[in-house]
Design an enzyme around this catalytic site. Structure first.
Site, PDB file in Angstrom:
ATOM      1  N   GLU B 762       0.833  -1.214   0.000  1.00  0.00           N
ATOM      2  CA  GLU B 762       0.000   0.000   0.000  1.00  0.00           C
ATOM      3  C   GLU B 762       0.860   1.252   0.000  1.00  0.00           C
ATOM      4  O   GLU B 762       0.687   2.140   0.829  1.00  0.00           O
ATOM      5  CB  GLU B 762      -0.955  -0.001   1.196  1.00  0.00           C
ATOM      6  CG  GLU B 762      -2.023  -1.079   1.132  1.00  0.00           C
ATOM      7  CD  GLU B 762      -3.052  -0.809   0.059  1.00  0.00           C
ATOM      8  OE1 GLU B 762      -3.272   0.378  -0.276  1.00  0.00           O
ATOM      9  OE2 GLU B 762      -3.606  -1.792  -0.475  1.00  0.00           O
ATOM     10  N   ASP B 763       1.799   1.301  -0.905  1.00  0.00           N
ATOM     11  CA  ASP B 763       2.604   2.507  -1.120  1.00  0.00           C
ATOM     12  C   ASP B 763       3.556   2.843   0.008  1.00  0.00           C
ATOM     13  O   ASP B 763       4.120   3.929   0.023  1.00  0.00           O
ATOM     14  CB  ASP B 763       1.722   3.729  -1.374  1.00  0.00           C
ATOM     15  CG  ASP B 763       1.032   3.634  -2.712  1.00  0.00           C
ATOM     16  OD1 ASP B 763       1.671   3.141  -3.646  1.00  0.00           O
ATOM     17  OD2 ASP B 763      -0.131   4.033  -2.812  1.00  0.00           O
ATOM     18  N   ALA B 764       3.709   1.945   0.967  1.00  0.00           N
ATOM     19  CA  ALA B 764       4.665   2.259   2.024  1.00  0.00           C
ATOM     20  C   ALA B 764       6.073   2.148   1.456  1.00  0.00           C
ATOM     21  O   ALA B 764       6.307   1.422   0.488  1.00  0.00           O
ATOM     22  CB  ALA B 764       4.491   1.304   3.189  1.00  0.00           C
TER      23      ALA B 764
END
Lengths: 371, 1151
Positions: B762-764
């Site tokens: 999730e885009d981390a």
């Protein structure tokens, strides 16, 4: 089905016997080389299991004898700050262990505590301290002990530096360089408690029993004299005392003795199919690091040969497009070109022996834990 | 670039990669026009429209207002009067102890003052008495005007960098805002529908309407002509019912039906459409003007007393109906013609749907800037001041007084000063005189980052409410091209409504109309009054409309337009006058009004640019300025309407399909100028999916970095700075133009695009701990805390006491350790949670006091101000500032600094709308490394790419990598590849190969954990990363037990009060449905507000426990016999008691 199975097994056995415990070429290649195709490298992991080829009668286990026979170190370059050497005959995990230890576990000295007496510069105290911490110190960490939380700073575990610069009013602004850090072999000069308590001797932040000059052979300083610490405008001043202690890179990168340490596997460039004439010329031009050269076969015939495989940076220009299939880029799995760039506390070759010592200690620890 | 082997044919064949230097070198073809951009911005600055508008107001607008209201006189004696002869705004100053002191903007920021300048007038007045004496007075103060920074009156105007530094100002700060009470306020650009123009549209019922919003100095009105059931009516607020348009024509003196038809046009189709209306008029038996007026009189709203009705409609027709068309000497002919034109346009629209006007078309919009808004406000306040003076005079003259009547004594300057100050500081523009009630006109200039403040200056706010769901006004208009940025708009409710100006846009100010009108006449415009309806609409002749007024007609429209344009190009008329030939409407529109958006373009003759190489050379040599280009007719400004008459080529040297080269009239200066300032910092925006650029525009404003050169001397209430801010490796031309390379807000991080550790979903992003150790993403948060030393009169005031120590000099209270001996925190001191930063004490009793005697220590109560920080964090007192505020109170400002290193949960973003939080921080030795020993600073998951389609980010990585290896900053300006303002991917790849990298930017990496090579080549290189202001430290919140609300004894709410997390209704419903009754019991009672009560079993009311007798007692039954003990939520007990207080008896029945 079982019939077939037995049959095929037999065949394999036969082949193995014929080759007298030698792996077939393609397996040998897989075992010893990483093949870097244009799209992705293959066989990167190799065969770890000792009995991987047991069926073929080939022993894949690690043994001391084999290691002693094969292991070799060749130094290619050694300067004051860095070293490049070939480490041949070890597994990637061993080479990597050295790399990891070099980065994170070989101790050095670095500034950990800064006592600000005055800082009227534009740079904030915390940032200034951070910058000071990252300055490589020219101090042999082997001569010092670790300091723990309750320890009193003494000559054995703390190095004290002083920085006192000011930019007089009306002058040009000045740059404070790392050379301005002054070593205080007698310990801290800042008194700890308030002036109300006037004891016989002013209590300072360190308790040195003797001067560090007596312990050390050469005076301590910083490795690089031209690191910018801060800039001071007219009328600004910095006065501080910095205490360096021993630590490891795991805790903070400032204690890492290396700028970086890394290895690469030995490149191997193979021309699978002869490349001649214009194509050879093209190939030579394609490579930006001049891996290939042209061999004159006489009567105007030219052939491409691999001249400097070590130089290959894996840009993969040669394996792409037209003649791509004729060339194979490989890496030798047990040959490491190891580079250590020291920050200066210790010479690079010493760093490596330190790393070996640490690994040794670790092994001993494991053995003693097991027994 | 240096690696070019001799005799290496491949290198020779290669196109030289364009560099800034090579671009600036003379080229034969095409002409490099880029230098015009910096020249333009040098002349006009980034916020030229604001400053121009304010300058216009200060130099001309204020004079016009004064001239229009220059005389006030006493009601009962017109000989006592006052006349304003001149007005001027001086340099900003403040009066201290009868001494006038010049002030600088930075001084105002720090001391919470208003940066304002005195408005002085010259007056002429008579002093009444037995005889009138004429007197004059010069330099009379009528108020203080807040001054826009960098405008003419501002002290910063025309100063160079060194001089700006001397007054504490940042040279990169664009100005264009006000400083009111120490806060910086921007008057946002307001978008409105243009005034005095006919707009043909359909209303909600699908009827065709023609509407005109008239605006004159006297009145603002809206005239609507609708077509309902084939009949045409006039709608005006002043009439109760729609009036048939033919009746209106008759009322204006056009009694002949034939003339009406002629006015509209002789085409039989028009006559057909007009017929029902004429018929209706006839059926009402209205034939004369008198009858028409009578008919209309009956429809007037609020007629008041019956008799007064008469004649009302005529005055309405004169003053309200299309009010901007003048009626001279009772001659309604102009209005008749105008109405005729309106009708004609309506019928055109009915016959041909193409001719409807588009309300969202930028050419139909006007932008209202600070100058106009200030002038409205000033006009109102000035009139108020005058009427107050008149009132006072009337009051005075009623009484017989010894002193002679004198207006000059009655001019009070406070009204204007406070009025202007209040409006700007609250943002409420309430002007009753103009029926204007706007909120949020001015906003606090965000100083979160340099981009945020620049973004504020270019923002355009819409007039209509944001809640409307219509998509029309939100859609991207083709006419926005080059004028308004297509990317920079917020997400959510204001999406597409709030817009931003493009880089080269200019907003016009009003220009003198008279000379222009005369000029038109002398160029052959035939006056209307001499023409009959027949002649006006004669085929081949065009109507000439001047600022919405019909000036006349012209038989050779093209010739006339060319003539006007030539005059403009030669500088005879203003450069912002627009001449637009509307073929469809057979009209020539000439506009010189303010608020139009326009932009400069290079003039081309038959496709050949007038700007030649020698011009550019002169520009580069500094002989020629941008204004010279304008003056010499090489460049001109076109507004949105006039752009329709132009054929604008992107490049001179590129031919486009289907475009005749000779028909090209203009050439774009630079395609990147269609974007605004904020979107200009995105590299390769034209390779990105459009919404990504929009997201970045929002995020660029939240990025931390350097704010201004004077950032450390400012006293903002909250300031985020990046410790080691860098300029982006991959820049754009816009970045250099706006100075983002000097005040960067991010760092060039080496990014590896690969999966790692699973903490990157999730885009981390995964960050390298050693990079953080070395200072990556380190930031400083500074917060201002203000304490005022209150005065209570009688010489009584707060005092600041020094920290108390015992005889050994040891502090009595540990939380005073940050204090200096003066009782105020010392700069450089570490301050922790609950530490005192100002040891203030207030007098216990402020009214009773023995005269003269100083208060003793015991008369003071402790009111020490404590710092509320986060436990475990080391914060430092950065600065302490003491100043007296405007009320002469001592104000102590402590600025507390906190240096933070990135931690898990901090938000980062690249310049492509790709935000992500830090998922985990990993040791460097665990990070992968390349064959060259390069170890990434952060790892980004490749899943971020496919759905986002941010190709620009990939090219940024490639370009950055190439830039690193060849030692040259690469460019990625929008649409810059053809003009060399963006490096082509092909060239970048060649550079990469030359330096031994793969052409696609993918490197051979080794695992840092196992040591073996990774099974794929990894896309790795530098990407400019921004650290956004959202940090976990400011947001994290947890509570076990803590404070409770006094009334209900339930846990408090919200992070700021250390509140609990509410188990809400829906959560409760879940638990009920699940049957977890014990959990509900625990959550809603035990963990909240349990309370033990004594209940009387008999009467069911709550009793009490008598601790003396050790027995429960019911005060209702007067005994303690049937008492029971139980627990309830305190809120429940409270409810019972509240009910009882309202005479409702809640009884508990215990089983």
């Amino acid at each position: 089905m079982p019939k077939k199975g037995t049959k095929s097994k037999k065949v394999v056995d036969d082949v193995a016997n014929e080759q007298e415990n030698k792996l077939p070429d393609y397996l040998e290649l897989q075992r010893t080389r990483v093949v870097c195709n244009a799209d992705a490298p293959i066989h990167t992991l190799g065969f770890q299991y000792s009995g991987a080829f047991a069926a073929m009668g080939v022993d894949n286990s690690v043994s001391v004898e084999k290691f002693c026979k094969n292991f070799k170190v060749e130094i290619n370059r050694l300067t004051e700050d860095d070293i490049e050497f070939d480490m041949i005959g070890v597994d990637a995990s061993i080479a990597n262990a050295f790399r990891r230890i070099l980065i994170a576990e070989v101790p050095t000295m670095a500034i950990e505590k800064v006592f600000m007496a005055d800082n009227t510069s534009v740079i904030a105290d915390e940032v200034l301290s951070h910058r000071l911490g990252l300055i490589p110190l020219d101090a042999d960490p082997r001569l010092f002990d670790y300091i723990s939380e309750n320890d009193v700073p003494n000559e054995r575990n703390t190095i004290v530096y002083k920085l006192h610069v000011s930019c007089p009013k009306g002058s040009q602004r000045i740059t404070v360089k790392s050379s301005e850090l002054e070593w205080l072999p007698e310990g801290s000069q800042l008194s700890m408690a308030s002036s109300a308590q006037s004891g016989d001797k002013q209590k300072t932040f360190t308790s040195f029993s003797k001067s560090q000059k007596q312990i050390l052979e050469k005076p301590l300083g910083v490795k690089f004299k031209d690191i910018t610490i801060a800039r001071l405008g007219p009328g600004q001043a910095i006065e501080l005392e910095a205490h360096a202690v021993k630590g490891v890179g795991k805790v903070h990168a400032k204690w890492s003795p290396v700028a970086t340490a890394w290895y690469r596997m030995l490149p191997e460039v193979v021309i699978l199919e002869e490349i001649k004439g214009d194509n050879a010329e093209k190939l030579v031009k394609k490579c930006p690091v001049n891996v290939f050269d042209i061999e004159d076969l006489g009567n105007g015939e030219k052939r491409a040969v691999v001249a400097k495989p070590r130089a290959c940076t894996l840009c993969r220009q040669c394996v792409m497009k037209d003649d791509g299939q004729k060339i194979e880029l490989r890496r030798v799995r047990d040959h490491f070109i190891f580079t250590i760039e020291s920050t200066g506390a210790l010479p690079p070759e010493v760093l490596f022996t330190e790393a070996v010592k640490i690994l040794e200690e670790k092994c001993e620890k494991v053995i003693s834990e097991l027994s | 670039m240096t690696v070019v082997d001799q005799g290496d044919d491949a290198a020779k064949e290669e196109l030289p990669t364009p560099s800034y230097r090579s671009l600036a070198a003379p080229l034969t073809n095409p002409v490099d026009k880029f230098a015009l951009l910096p020249a333009f911005l040098k002349v006009r600055g980034l916020v030229k429209e604001h400053i121009d508008s304010f300058n216009y107001f200060i130099t001309r607008g204020i004079r016009n207002i004064l001239r229009a209201n220059n005389r006030i006189e006493a009601r009962n004696d017109p000989n006592i009067y006052l006349r304003y002869t001149d007005v001027y705004v001086e340099k900003p100053s403040v009066q201290v102890d009868y001494k006038i002191e010049r002030i600088t903007p930075h001084f105002c920021r720090l001391t919470d003052r208003t940066y304002s300048a005195p408005i002085k007038v010259d007056i002429e007045y008579t002093v009444g008495g037995k005889e009138y004496i004429l007197k004059t007075k010069r330099n009379v103060l009528i108020g203080y005007m807040p001054i826009m920074l960098r405008s003419y009156p501002c002290v910063l105007n025309g100063k160079d960098e060194a001089e700006l530094a001397r007054v504490g100002e940042c040279p990169l700060d664009p100005g264009g805002y006000f400083i009111v009470k120490g806060t910086e306020k921007v008057i946002l650009i307001q978008e409105q529908l243009s005034k005095n123009r006919i707009i043909i549209d359909t209303d909600s019922k699908g009827r065709v309407i023609a509407s005109v919003t008239s605006s004159t100095h006297e009145i603002k009105s809206k005239t609507v002509i609708t077509m309902d059931k084939e009949k045409i009516y006039l709608q005006l607020n002043q009439f109760t019912k729609p009036i048939p348009i033919v009746v209106v024509m008759k009322a204006m003196g056009m009694t002949s039906d034939q003339e009406v038809v002629q006015m509209v046009g002789r085409d039989p189709r028009y006559a057909d459409l007009l017929f029902p209306s004429i018929q209706e008029c006839a059926s009402e038996r209205i034939y004369t003007q008198q009858q028409a007026l009578q008919y209309m009189d009956e429809k007037v709203t609020y007629p008041g007393a019956g008799n007064q009705k008469e004649g009302r409609s005529k005055s309405i027709l004169r003053d309200v109906f299309i009010a901007h068309v003048p009626v001279k000497n009772g001659n309604f002919r102009q209005k008749c013609i105008y109405t005729g034109v309106m009708l004609r346009r309506m019928m055109d629209a009915i016959l041909n749907a193409d001719t409807f006007d588009d309300k969202d078309y930028v050419g139909n919009k006007r932008l209202e800037l600070s100058g106009q808004l200030m002038s409205l406000l000033f006009e109102d306040l000035f009139k108020t001041m005058n009427s107050q003076a008149v009132e006072l005079m009337n009051k005075n003259s009623d009484k017989t007084r010894s002193s002679p009547l004198d207006f000059s004594q009655l001019i009070k300057h406070e009204a204007i000063t406070t009025g202007l100050e209040r409006a700007i500081s609250t943002g409420n523009w309430d002007i009753k005189r103009f029926r204007m009630h706007r909120k949020g006109v001015s906003q606090v200039l965000s100083r979160l980052s340099y981009m945020a403040s620049l973004g504020y200056m270019t923002r355009i706010t819409p007039q209509f409410e944001k809640t409307r769901k219509t998509s029309g006004p939100r859609a991207l208009q083709p006419s926005q091209w080059g004028m308004l940025c297509p990317c920079d708009t917020p997400e959510g409710e204001a999406c597409g409504l709030t817009k931003n100006l493009a880089l080269l846009t200019h907003v016009t100010t009003d220009q003198e109309e008279g000379p222009l009108m005369n000029l038109c006449k002398s160029l052959g415009v035939e006056d209307l009054s001499l023409l009959s309806g027949e002649e006006i609409h004669a085929p081949g002749s065009f109507l000439v409309m001047f600022n919405g007024l019909i000036l006349g007609k012209h038989r050779q429209p093209q010739k006339f337009a060319n003539g006007m344009r030539n005059l403009r190009r030669s500088g005879k008329i203003g450069e912002f006058v627009s001449i637009f030939v509307n073929e469809k409407q057979h009209c020539i529109h000439i506009a010189s009004d303010g608020g139009r958006v326009c932009r400069p373009l290079i003039i081309a003759d038959k496709g050949r640019s007038r700007v030649k190489e020698h011009h550019m050379k002169e520009l580069r040599d500094g002989i020629r300025s941008f204004d010279d280009f304008l003056r010499d007719g090489l460049i001109e400004y076109l507004d949105v309407n006039e752009e329709n008459n132009a054929l604008i080529a992107l490049y001179e040297h590129v031919d486009q399909d289907g475009v005749e080269r000779s028909s090209i009239t203009h050439i774009e200066i630079e395609p990147l100028s269609i974007l605004g300032v904020v979107s200009g910092l995105i590299p390769y925006p034209h390779h990105n999916q459009s919404p990504r650029n929009t997201y970045q525009c929002a995020m660029g404003k939240q990025a931390m970095g350097n704010i201004a050169y004077n950032q450390l001397f400012r006293a903002d209430s909250l300031l985020y700075l990046l410790v080691y801010a860098q300029r982006p490796l991959l820049t754009t031309k816009t970045i250099e133009l706006v100075g983002y390379d000097k005040l960067g807000a991010g760092q060039n991080a080496t990014v590896a695009v690969m999966g790692y550790s699973g903490y990157d979903i999730e885009d981390a992003i995964v960050m390298n701990k050693s990079s953080l150790d070395r200072g990556f993403g380190r930031c400083i948060a500074m917060k201002k805390y203000t304490v005022t030393k209150e005065n209570y009169g009688d010489g009584l005031s707060d005092r600041i006491a020094k920290p108390q120590r015992d005889q050994n000099g040891v502090l009595v209270k540990q939380n005073m350790r940050a204090l200096d001996e003066d009782g105020i925190a010392a700069p450089g001191q570490i301050i922790r949670n609950h530490d005192v930063y100002v040891n203030k004490q207030t007098p216990k009793n402020t009214d009773r006091r023995v005269a003269g005697a100083p208060l003793a220590d015991r008369d003071y109560a402790n009111a020490a101000v404590t710092y509320k920080g986060i436990d475990g964090e080391t914060t430092v007192v950065d600065r302490v500032m003491l100043c007296s505020d405007t009320n002469e109170k001592l104000s102590i400002k402590c600025i507390i600094r906190h240096t933070r290193r990135p931690e898990v949960g901090d938000k980062f973003s690249s310049r492509h709308g790709q935000k992500g939080v830090c998922g985990t921080i990993v040791q460097q030795e665990d990070f992968p490394f390349s064959e060259r020993g390069i170890c990434p600073d952060l790892i980004m998951n490749p899943h971020g790419f496919p759905s986002r389609m941010t190709i620009g980010k990939m090219i940024e990585l490639l370009g950055g990598k190439a830039g690193l290896s060849c030692g040259r900053f690469h460019y990625g300006s929008a649409f810059g590849e053809p003009s060399g303002n963006a490096d082509k991917v092909e060239d970048i790849s060649n550079t990469l190969i030359k330096h031994g990298f793969s052409y696609n930017g993918k490197d051979f990496l080794y695992s840092g954990i196992l040591g073996h090579p990774l099974e794929a080549y990894i896309f790795m290189g530098p990407i400019y990363y921004q650290k956004l202001k959202h940090m976990v430290l400011d947001k994290m919140h947890a509570r076990a037990s803590g404070p409770r609300v006094l009334l209900t004894r339930q846990p408090t709410e919200g992070r700021s009060r250390d509140g609990g997390l509410r188990l809400g209704e829906m959560e409760r419903d879940c638990l009920i449905a699940y049957g977890a009754s014990m959990l509900i019991f625990e959550r809603l009672m035990l963990s909240s507000d349990p309370y033990q009560v004594q209940v009387c079993r008999k009467c069911g009311l709550l009793g009490y426990y008598n601790h003396k007798l050790k027995a429960a007692y019911c005060s209702m039954c007067k005994n303690g016999e049937n008492m029971a003990k139980m627990r309830l939520p305190y809120a429940c007990k409270l409810l019972f008691q509240e009910l009882q207080s309202m005479n409702v008896v809640p009884r508990l029945k215990l089983a």
